[in-house]
Write a protein that holds these residues in place. Structure first.
Motif, PDB file in Angstrom:
ATOM      1  N   LEU A 144      39.193 -37.868 -31.348  1.00 36.53           N
ATOM      2  CA  LEU A 144      40.569 -37.745 -31.798  1.00 36.53           C
ATOM      3  C   LEU A 144      41.577 -38.544 -30.927  1.00 36.53           C
ATOM      4  N   ASN A 184      47.797 -33.875 -31.531  1.00 33.23           N
ATOM      5  CA  ASN A 184      47.192 -33.468 -32.849  1.00 33.23           C
ATOM      6  C   ASN A 184      47.520 -32.039 -33.201  1.00 33.23           C
ATOM      7  N   LEU A 198      43.854 -26.951 -32.659  1.00 33.95           N
ATOM      8  CA  LEU A 198      43.338 -28.328 -32.898  1.00 33.95           C
ATOM      9  C   LEU A 198      42.154 -28.134 -34.156  1.00 33.95           C
ATOM     10  N   SER A 203      43.954 -33.075 -38.227  1.00 30.81           N
ATOM     11  CA  SER A 203      44.526 -33.935 -37.102  1.00 30.81           C
ATOM     12  C   SER A 203      44.475 -35.222 -37.558  1.00 30.81           C
TER      13      SER A 203
END
Length: 464
Positions: A144, A184, A198, A203
């Motif tokens: 991410l 995110n 998360l 995200s």
């Protein structure tokens, strides 16, 4: 091997969802490169408005970093019957079941190893939890995007100042996780207790101030992303990182400050915001609507659409800041002041759909029938609430929000108004139009753990 390519991202995210039994055998989404840069989530088929696009699971879930924020149980996030952990880790739990849960036992041991006795680390707990992730979940996190500015990762600095000690690799990973969370994480509001999660697939979804999807959280903390509009096959799926009822200057500032990007969606590029003028003010000379000549330069020039008078953005900024201060200082139970402000001073300086006016209207809607019980509302107050509900529903349509969560909540409030009017008129049976309001509200708010209790009962029983 780097996972920052579409094929690998799809593999990793799909495997994660499969581990949590949330992967659809024929998913309606696919991660692809986005024209906005990086990656996005795209529709693999036509998706109808109201349809669930995907469910997501939090790879990390924990308290928001809010100093002096409300305490909750670190296992179930309830704020009832709280007490300190008996093993003296400094965290609060709500009872024996949470005290003895496997998740808390692991976390308790880790916290006691790295922190001095008696230290309260609740608001900085979430990054510590990242040290308990297995290798598969760490791979998910590593894929991410992470912010790389100095202000991110301060939670770890705070923990070290409190006397916590971490291995070098653990500290480095925790700081990275903080940067990933800031970029995110989603706020998960459950029973007034705000936590952050998360969600890997979510995200990767991109932002638009004119989104085609919305999301809710169920009681298991799963995130459900639903289409708010019809999404044609091949289209990118967007949701909003800001509030729909903020004007462009507020949205752009919030996005740049927290997410470090400048939104250039169709709503932001339009100085009128689809004709709603949510960021506009009224001209002092002719009472026409003043909008920025360039929405991306709020401190540059603004111009009246009628008399063409030009003013500096500094002047509009000062007015909007003053109105914002008044809005923040309004007592939640002071309906008389709110209504007088809405129809007095506010009406003289901003258009009816300016974001401050919209937020005052929404406050009034939430007060009447709640802090002011239904049986204490006068006929005039009941009519005011109904009118404001219709106003904001019309605004959401103009903003092209479709089946947004806010629409569902407003439809429910309008339903309650209509039902109260029917009750006072001695009409025991709801007319089809009024019942239709409840039905649509329930379809939008389905799965939402924060939906009004009556909506939940309706969904369970399919009856009023």
């Amino acid at each position: 091997m780097s996972c920052r390519n579409a094929h690998r991202l799809n593999q990793i995210v799909s495997a994660f969802l499969d581990r949590h039994k949330l992967l659809d055998p024929n998913p309606s989404w696919l991660i692809q490169e986005s024209s906005l840069g990086g990656f996005g989530v795209f529709a693999t088929r036509d998706i109808e408005a109201g349809e669930v696009i995907f469910q997501d699971f939090p790879v990390i879930l924990g308290p928001r970093c809010l100093p002096n924020g409300p305490r909750v149980c670190v296992v179930c996030y309830s704020n009832k019957t709280l007490g300190p952990c008996k093993r003296v880790c400094g965290l609060d739990v709500c009872g024996e079941e949470c005290q003895n849960s496997l998740a808390h036992r692991k976390e308790c041991e880790l916290v006691r190893q790295c922190s001095p006795p008696g230290i309260r680390i609740f608001e900085n707990l979430t990054p510590i939890r990242s040290l308990l992730l297995d290798e598969n979940d760490k791979e998910v996190v590593n894929c991410l995007i992470a912010h790389d500015r100095d202000e991110h990762g301060h939670e770890v600095t705070t923990l070290k100042k409190l006397g916590c000690q971490f291995k070098e690799d653990d500290e480095k990973f925790m700081r990275f996780v903080c940067c990933v969370l800031d970029a995110n994480a989603f706020e998960v509001a459950l029973e007034q207790n705000n936590i952050r999660g998360l969600y890997p697939l979510a995200s990767l979804g991109n932002h638009s101030c004119a989104p085609n999807s919305t999301y809710v959280f169920n009681k298991s903390h799963h995130m459900l992303v639903k289409a708010s509009l019809f999404i044609p096959k091949g289209s990118e799926i967007f949701y909003s990182y800001t509030r729909l009822i903020w004007g462009t200057p507020s949205r752009l500032y919030h996005l740049y400050r927290t997410k470090h990007f400048v939104c250039k969606c169709s709503r932001c590029r339009d100085p009128t915001e689809f004709g709603t003028y949510m960021g506009g003010i009224l001209c002092k000379i002719c009472r026409g609507i003043v909008v920025p000549l360039n929405p991306y330069k709020t401190h540059a020039r603004w111009q009246c659409q009628d008399c063409k008078r030009v003013i500096l953005g500094k002047e509009t900024g000062e007015l909007l800041r003053l109105l914002g201060v008044i809005l923040r200082d309004i007592r939640q139970d002071d309906f008389p002041f709110m209504y007088k402000f809405l129809n007095g001073k506010l009406r003289s300086v901003v258009p009816e759909n300016n974001q401050v006016a919209v937020q005052v209207k929404y406050k009034i809607i939430k007060v009447l029938g709640h802090l002011y019980p239904w049986n204490e509302l006068t006929e005039e107050m009941l009519k005011i609430k109904e009118t404001l509900c219709l106003d904001l529903l019309g605004l959401l349509e103009q903003l092209r929000c479709g089946k947004s969560k806010m629409r569902g909540l407003l439809l429910y409030e309008l339903f309650c108004c209509k039902r109260e009017s029917n009750t006072r008129a001695s009409k025991g049976i709801l007319d089809p139009e009024t019942e239709g309001l409840l039905k649509e509200a329930a379809s939008i708010l389905e799965y939402d753990a924060n939906a009004p209790q009556e909506i939940k009962c309706y969904l369970d029983n399919k009856t009023v």
